[in-house]
Enzyme design. Structure first.
Site, PDB file in Angstrom:
ATOM      1  N   GLY A   1       0.834  -1.196   0.000  1.00  0.00           N
ATOM      2  CA  GLY A   1       0.000   0.000   0.000  1.00  0.00           C
ATOM      3  C   GLY A   1       0.867   1.243   0.000  1.00  0.00           C
ATOM      4  O   GLY A   1       2.087   1.188  -0.201  1.00  0.00           O
TER       5      GLY A   1
ATOM      6  N   LYS B   1       1.183  -9.942  -0.528  1.00  0.00           N
ATOM      7  CA  LYS B   1       0.344 -11.135  -0.372  1.00  0.00           C
ATOM      8  C   LYS B   1      -0.411 -11.491  -1.645  1.00  0.00           C
ATOM      9  O   LYS B   1      -0.661 -12.657  -1.934  1.00  0.00           O
ATOM     10  CB  LYS B   1      -0.626 -10.884   0.773  1.00  0.00           C
TER      11      LYS B   1
ATOM     12  N   ARG C   1      -5.824   1.224  -2.529  1.00  0.00           N
ATOM     13  CA  ARG C   1      -6.616   1.469  -3.742  1.00  0.00           C
ATOM     14  C   ARG C   1      -8.112   1.591  -3.464  1.00  0.00           C
ATOM     15  O   ARG C   1      -8.869   2.047  -4.314  1.00  0.00           O
ATOM     16  CB  ARG C   1      -6.355   0.384  -4.788  1.00  0.00           C
TER      17      ARG C   1
ATOM     18  N   GLN D   1     -11.453   6.026  -0.959  1.00  0.00           N
ATOM     19  CA  GLN D   1     -12.222   6.937  -1.795  1.00  0.00           C
ATOM     20  C   GLN D   1     -12.122   8.379  -1.300  1.00  0.00           C
ATOM     21  O   GLN D   1     -12.077   9.314  -2.085  1.00  0.00           O
ATOM     22  CB  GLN D   1     -13.697   6.540  -1.781  1.00  0.00           C
TER      23      GLN D   1
ATOM     24  N   GLU E   1     -14.662  16.825   5.039  1.00  0.00           N
ATOM     25  CA  GLU E   1     -15.119  15.574   5.633  1.00  0.00           C
ATOM     26  C   GLU E   1     -15.303  15.764   7.132  1.00  0.00           C
ATOM     27  O   GLU E   1     -14.874  16.772   7.706  1.00  0.00           O
ATOM     28  CB  GLU E   1     -14.137  14.435   5.318  1.00  0.00           C
TER      29      GLU E   1
ATOM     30  N   HIS F   1     -16.862   2.320   9.740  1.00  0.00           N
ATOM     31  CA  HIS F   1     -17.334   3.352   8.824  1.00  0.00           C
ATOM     32  C   HIS F   1     -18.855   3.380   8.854  1.00  0.00           C
ATOM     33  O   HIS F   1     -19.507   2.337   8.823  1.00  0.00           O
ATOM     34  CB  HIS F   1     -16.844   3.081   7.401  1.00  0.00           C
TER      35      HIS F   1
ATOM     36  N   ARG G   1     -16.718   9.848  13.165  1.00  0.00           N
ATOM     37  CA  ARG G   1     -17.235   8.612  12.593  1.00  0.00           C
ATOM     38  C   ARG G   1     -17.841   7.670  13.618  1.00  0.00           C
ATOM     39  O   ARG G   1     -18.852   7.017  13.348  1.00  0.00           O
ATOM     40  CB  ARG G   1     -16.113   7.876  11.840  1.00  0.00           C
TER      41      ARG G   1
ATOM     42  N   HIS H   1     -13.821  -0.805   9.502  1.00  0.00           N
ATOM     43  CA  HIS H   1     -13.130  -0.033   8.475  1.00  0.00           C
ATOM     44  C   HIS H   1     -11.637   0.125   8.722  1.00  0.00           C
ATOM     45  O   HIS H   1     -10.832  -0.130   7.817  1.00  0.00           O
ATOM     46  CB  HIS H   1     -13.781   1.354   8.377  1.00  0.00           C
TER      47      HIS H   1
ATOM     48  N   ARG I   1      -9.776   7.761  14.367  1.00  0.00           N
ATOM     49  CA  ARG I   1      -9.034   8.372  13.259  1.00  0.00           C
ATOM     50  C   ARG I   1      -9.828   9.497  12.607  1.00  0.00           C
ATOM     51  O   ARG I   1     -10.998   9.328  12.274  1.00  0.00           O
ATOM     52  CB  ARG I   1      -8.689   7.315  12.205  1.00  0.00           C
TER      53      ARG I   1
END
Length: 533
Positions: free
Chosen positions: A17, A39, A48, A51, A118, A244, A288, A356, A391
């Protein structure tokens, strides 16, 4: 200036990542030899799937101090202020580095970056690429640079364990197969291979496969954390697992980015009433954990039926114009929604919370060193202290870039100095009561996922956690010696689940993402108080 290591210095990075790729590229720049182990295929990492975007102070009217404050507030008073300061201060440079690598963040007609807002951010500092494809854009750029480098890449390689000799990490033991595991096709039994290294970097991501509902890919089975625990490294804060709030309740667990709510989408119950303000004055843009629990509570009131995310008012005009806007602004989400037979330009879409992001992990210092000499950790597998109990949205990609770069630089410095220091830390094993006796159902991964979802999910209590501890202990006693990748994964999930439940039992107060219905909540800092942290 960073000292130059001997050209023979070999770093093994496990994970592909943003954090792992950044470590590898920085170590390469300093002259290290790098083997990157992944892996699945190189491009298949949690990055990836991101979003929402990447947060950073990239605008003249934003301030680093404000980003620090917002992060500390979201962390519910348990973030490390020094780590948060590093994140916010060095973040802009790392974002500019991504731009130089070819990441095309969205820009407006004036050529400037498009601002995104956000939850829990006091300023719209979120950058996106391709609307809601930021993680994919970053992953592609970093992978392209790595493939063009001299790094060795080993795909379809599962981390069995760390090789520890003489009190320090000396390499990794791998199971290398011809293909990766998928939901439909288990991994073939591969060959064992030991790769010696001067430094090993865990960048293996999180452990979303612990839960019945998760936004993570199937490869997120806590492998790095489990390997670190077996090797004796310090691991902390596993009780802080972020859920999430908005995942599509139709088909598989597809995440609907927080950016949709940042644009103004609202949450409504089965009668069309906005309910998020019942839980917090910021409504849909509350932290969140608050929004996720508000949704879960509303679902309980509705006999388990999902709530709805309403984006039908995001664009003035007729539904066709709104549909065009949603497809342009959120192309990935729009495609997923329509593939499931939903038309979110005309009607609200059903959503539910899902596991999440893991805020805890392998304890590190500010350059990624763990408590084991020769072992580093970056990204979601690491506990840097940035996230605390919760987070802040879009800080995860930034954390991977900032601390990945720092770890890559530190490996070179440590190699050049001839020593491999490690920060000191006490054992992270929490003291808990003995697990209750009783019987346990037969182990399956699905049974483990349902157990943690029910007993160690959004809302917890001692009775449920004690039951989970008892069942997991019996499963671990009955576990067979692993022979295939899927069995290694199941063993790792049990190791991490056992420690997560123990940590959740040990923390008897509610704070951030760790909410106990049988315990009071800690007083969390206000924005004003966080400035002084």
């Amino acid at each position: 200036m960073t000292a130059t290591p001997d050209a023979s210095t070999h770093a093994v990075v496990v994970g592909s990542g943003i954090a792992g790729l950044t470590v590898a590229l920085h170590a390469l720049e300093h002259g290290c030899r790098v083997t990157l182990v992944t892996k699945d295929v190189l491009e298949h990492a949690n990055t990836r799937y991101a979003q929402g975007g990447i947060a950073g102070v990239m605008f003249d009217d934003d301030r680093v101090d404000d980003h620090i404050r917002d992060t500390l507030v979201a962390g519910a008073g348990l973030s490390d202020p020094a780590a948060v300061g590093v994140l916010a201060t060095e973040g802009p440079a790392r974002i500019r580095e991504l731009v130089d690598l070819g990441v095309a963040f969205d820009r407006g007609a004036d050529g400037g970056f498009v601002k995104g807002l956000e939850a829990a951010h006091s300023y719209p500092r979120i950058l996106h690429s391709g609307g809601d494809a930021t993680g994919t854009a970053i992953e592609k750029a970093l992978v392209a640079r790595l493939r063009a480098s001299r790094a060795r890449v080993v795909e379809h390689a599962f981390l069995i364990d760390l090789v520890v000799q003489g009190g320090r990490v000396r390499g990794v033991e791998l199971l290398v197969g011809d293909r990766a595991a998928t939901d439909a096709s288990p991994a073939v039994a591969g060959r064992r291979e030991v790769v010696a290294a001067d430094a090993v970097v865990l960048a293996t991501g999180g452990a979303g496969e612990l839960y019945a509902h998760s936004t993570n890919p199937a490869v997120a089975t806590g492998d790095g954390i489990a390997a670190a625990l077996r090797a004796g490294a310090d691991v902390r804060d596993l009780e802080f697992f972020q859920f999430h709030p908005t995942v599509l309740a139709v088909g598989d667990s597809f995440l609907v980015s927080e950016a949709v709510r940042g644009e103004g989408a609202t949450l409504v119950d089965g009668r069309g009433r906005r309910f998020a303000f019942d839980a917090h004055p910021d409504g849909e843009l509350a932290p969140r954990d608050v929004v996720a629990r508000a949704i879960a509570h509303q679902m309980d009131l509705q006999d388990g039926r999902p709530v709805f995310l309403d984006a039908t008012h995001l664009h003035s005009g007729d539904p066709e114009a709104r549909a065009a806007f949603l497809a342009r602004r959120f192309p990935t989400i729009d495609r997923a929604v329509r593939e499931r037979g939903l038309d979110w330009a005309r009607e609200p879409i059903p959503v539910t919370p899902a596991a999440h992001y893991l805020m805890g992990g392998v304890t590190t210092d500010l350059v990624g060193r763990t408590t084991l000499p020769g072992l580093y950790a970056v990204g979601e597998v690491a506990r840097t202290g940035v996230h605390g109990a919760n987070r802040l949205a879009s800080n995860s990609l930034l954390e991977g870039a900032v601390f990945g770069a720092r770890a890559g630089d530190a490996i070179a410095t440590d190699a050049a100095s001839g020593g491999w220091p490690a920060p000191s830390a006490s054992s992270s094993a929490p003291e808990t009561d003995e697990a209750e006796s009783g019987t346990a159902p037969a182990f399956t991964r699905a049974a483990l996922q349902e157990l943690l979802w029910e007993c160690a999910g959004l809302v917890r209590d001692e009775a449920g956690l004690g039951h989970a501890a008892s069942v997991i202990a019996r499963w671990r006693d009955d576990a067979r010696a692993p022979v295939a990748e899927s069995e290694y994964e199941n063993e790792n999930l049990l190791v991490v689940a056992e420690r997560l439940v123990a940590a959740a039992r040990a923390r008897r107060e509610s704070v951030g993402a760790h909410f106990r219905s049988d315990a009071p909540a800690l007083a969390e800092p206000s924005r004003q108080e966080a400035v002084a942290c």
